[in-house]
Design a protein around this motif. Structure first.
Motif, PDB file in Angstrom:
ATOM      1  N   TRP A   1      -5.333   6.416   3.764  1.00  0.00           N
ATOM      2  CA  TRP A   1      -5.056   5.419   2.727  1.00  0.00           C
ATOM      3  C   TRP A   1      -6.336   5.007   2.007  1.00  0.00           C
ATOM      4  CZ3 TRP A   1      -1.232   1.683   5.690  1.00  0.00           C
ATOM      5  CH2 TRP A   1      -0.018   2.342   5.861  1.00  0.00           C
TER       6      TRP A   1
ATOM      7  N   LEU B   1       3.467  -0.328   1.520  1.00  0.00           N
ATOM      8  CA  LEU B   1       3.049   0.637   0.505  1.00  0.00           C
ATOM      9  C   LEU B   1       3.797   0.481  -0.817  1.00  0.00           C
ATOM     10  CD1 LEU B   1       2.649   3.893   2.636  1.00  0.00           C
ATOM     11  CD2 LEU B   1       0.885   2.281   1.918  1.00  0.00           C
TER      12      LEU B   1
ATOM     13  N   SER C   1       1.674   0.465  -4.006  1.00  0.00           N
ATOM     14  CA  SER C   1       1.181   1.785  -4.413  1.00  0.00           C
ATOM     15  C   SER C   1       2.230   2.530  -5.230  1.00  0.00           C
ATOM     16  CB  SER C   1       0.796   2.610  -3.181  1.00  0.00           C
ATOM     17  OG  SER C   1      -0.270   2.007  -2.478  1.00  0.00           O
TER      18      SER C   1
ATOM     19  N   VAL D   1       0.044   8.432  -0.675  1.00  0.00           N
ATOM     20  CA  VAL D   1      -0.132   7.555   0.489  1.00  0.00           C
ATOM     21  C   VAL D   1       1.104   7.543   1.376  1.00  0.00           C
ATOM     22  CG1 VAL D   1      -1.786   6.066  -0.686  1.00  0.00           C
ATOM     23  CG2 VAL D   1       0.651   5.507  -0.774  1.00  0.00           C
TER      24      VAL D   1
END
Length: 551
Positions: free
Chosen positions: A424, A485, A488, A415
């Motif tokens: 995404w 992010l 993630s 990502v």
């Protein structure tokens, strides 16, 4: 252990030994009823719980949604979100002020009410929102530990039915309460009951399945969860009021009630406990539904007795006494080298999978411009994850497990390539598919843990899973403040380590499940597996045990 004390495996050439009637439970199951429509119909009905569980575990993405909000301190009590100008502060009375806001107004264009709007779970109170999801998992920790112990001690059915009734009561109560503390208590009790139901149901599903069909039955049982997730998204799209939505989720829980008449006790567990007559009745029921002709009752009872005596001999040869206490059963999980390795590895993997599964789900709904669509698609991609059993039979459990975990980690890291909402979403769905496939291999732990510790081992793994699920909302809600992010990256690193830990687990495809700790340790020392071969295992105290393995 010295060289003279090492265990040796030698084929037994004695024809009498080769002619044993039954040495593992799979022999008894196959000769009595096999695996057929009885198991398919029974497991299909018991899997209804996986259709309903998303209304508890996944619905927080909607009943806990946070609409846009503005600070309303000092304003008229009739002020609405739309009446306040753009740039109105959210968490402080003015943008430059350090004085925290105490009253808010919310945008009702998407949600008429959520737990956030009812109890003002924003700004400094935001951790209280994360706690609502975490308390479900924390309740599950107690349920996993206690449920696993109770299912091994008292059986699968006596544990499942009482907590099932509690789940029904909690589902209706959650729609009626109007204060935060009561809602937290209900969520905690619900988590306890869910974990106890899973511990009982999944062990029963595993123990009703023969070797050949075990992978199919124990992965397809999760299929309703995918449809349940999609139904949660659809219901949440149509009903935007929190209490009414939860009432709609509560009504299907009444489908649990026929379990009182349909759910049997595990014949494998009954055999281990020496309750042969009850096990015989369950197997007789299976034979009727599968249209199989059973051997005579005396022959079946003799087979059961032989299997149990073999199990007792194996266990006594390894540890010298029966050790029936809960403490000793728990100690067995780490008492020998292989059990210790399997327990520690599977515990961490359970933590990583559950944390990533729920974390990816929550994060997708936050990063997506259409949360209902994102959740619905995440349910769709879980469907193929329930049909992985051909891969498990073809390539083996261990190899598939590692591949699924590694794919999840790579999707989470990719990502960072480009800031693109579509990319995404696609990578999130790939990660959700692969982590769901790993999650659906829950039976893998059942297959390499012995019968006498199987419920407890699953309970320990569930405990680790609940801890992972409890942590994931805080990662999504709080770590995302560092970078959108960042969650993630966290989930990717955790799952990557899990893929390495999976290297420590054994292959179980096509092999009978171990009945005792002695079986686990004996299998670890076998150099080859020859179908139908009987091996004599010589121990340092000159006692012997006999076991059969199939490739």
């Amino acid at each position: 252990m010295t060289g003279t004390d090492k265990e040796m495996l030698q084929p037994v050439t004695d024809e009498a030994s080769r002619g044993q009637a039954a040495v593992v439970f799979e022999d008894v199951l196959e000769r009595c009823c096999g695996t057929g429509r009885w198991q398919v119909m029974l497991i299909s009905y018991m899997s209804v719980m996986w259709l309903i569980f998303p209304s508890f575990s996944m619905s927080m993405m909607f009943i806990g949604a946070t609409p846009a909000f503005k600070c309303a301190d000092g304003l008229d009590t009739n002020a609405t979100f739309e009446s306040l100008p753009e740039g109105t502060p959210q968490c402080h009375q003015t943008n430059a002020s350090g004085v925290a806001c105490s009253r808010w107004v919310f945008d009702t264009s998407m949600y008429e009410s959520t737990v956030v709007t009812e109890w003002n779970l924003v700004c400094g109170r935001k951790p209280m929102l994360s706690m609502l999801q975490s308390v479900l998992m924390l309740g599950g920790i107690v349920g996993s530990l206690l449920g696993g112990q109770l299912t091994d001690r008292f059986g699968r059915r006596p544990v499942f039915l009482p907590v099932m009734l509690l789940v029904i009561a909690c589902s209706f109560s959650a729609a009626l309460v109007d204060d935060y503390v009561s809602f937290v208590v209900i969520r905690g009790v619900t988590g306890f009951c869910m974990a106890s139901m899973i511990a009982s149901q999944f062990v029963l599903v595993t123990e009703l399945s023969g070797c050949k069909h075990r992978a199919a039955l124990t992965t397809v049982t999760f299929l309703p969860f995918s449809f349940g997730t999609m139904l949660v998204a659809a219901a949440s799209y149509g009903i935007r009021t929190r209490w009414l939505l939860q009432l709609a989720f509560a009504v299907p829980c009444l489908l649990f009630l026929p379990n009182f008449w349909l759910m049997p006790e595990s014949p494998r567990w009954l055999l281990v406990q020496g309750r042969f007559a009850e096990a015989l009745e369950v197997l007789r029921q299976g034979a009727r539904w599968n249209r199989r002709t059973m051997p005579s009752d005396d022959e079946v009872l003799k087979m059961m007795s032989d299997v149990r005596q073999t199990l007792i001999a194996r266990e006594e040869a390894l540890k010298g006494d029966s050790r029936d206490s809960a403490f000793q059963r728990a100690l067995d999980l780490v008492r020998t080298p292989r059990m210790r390795r399997y327990t520690l590895a599977s515990t961490y993997i359970g933590f990583a999978i559950a944390g990533s599964y729920f974390g990816i789900s929550f994060d997708m709904s936050q990063l997506s411009t259409s949360p209902h669509l994102a959740v619905a698609l995440s349910g769709v991609v879980e469907i193929p994850a329930c049909f992985i059993y051909p891969l498990l039979n073809r390539f083996g459990r261990r190899r598939c497990f590692i591949t699924f975990l590694f794919t999840t980690a790579m999707a989470m890291f990719l990502v960072f390539i480009k800031k693109d909402a579509t990319l995404w979403l696609v990578l999130g769905l790939v990660g959700k598919l692969s982590v769901s496939a790993a999650f659906n291999m829950f039976s893998y732990v059942s297959e390499f843990m012995p019968t006498q510790q199987r419920g407890l081992a699953l309970g320990v793994q569930q405990t680790a899973s609940r801890i992972g699920g409890a942590v994931s909302p805080f990662v999504v809600d709080l770590v995302s403040g560092l970078h959108e992010l960042a969650p993630s990256a966290v989930f990717g690193a955790v799952v990557l380590l899990a893929s390495l830990a999976a290297l420590l687990l054994p292959e179980t495809a096509g092999r009978p499940m171990p009945e005792t700790v002695a079986d686990v340790e004996a299998a670890a020392h076998r150099k080859r597996f020859k179908k139908g071969a009987v091996y004599e295992r010589t121990l340092s105290d000159d006692s012997t045990i006999t076991d059969v393995t199939s490739n």
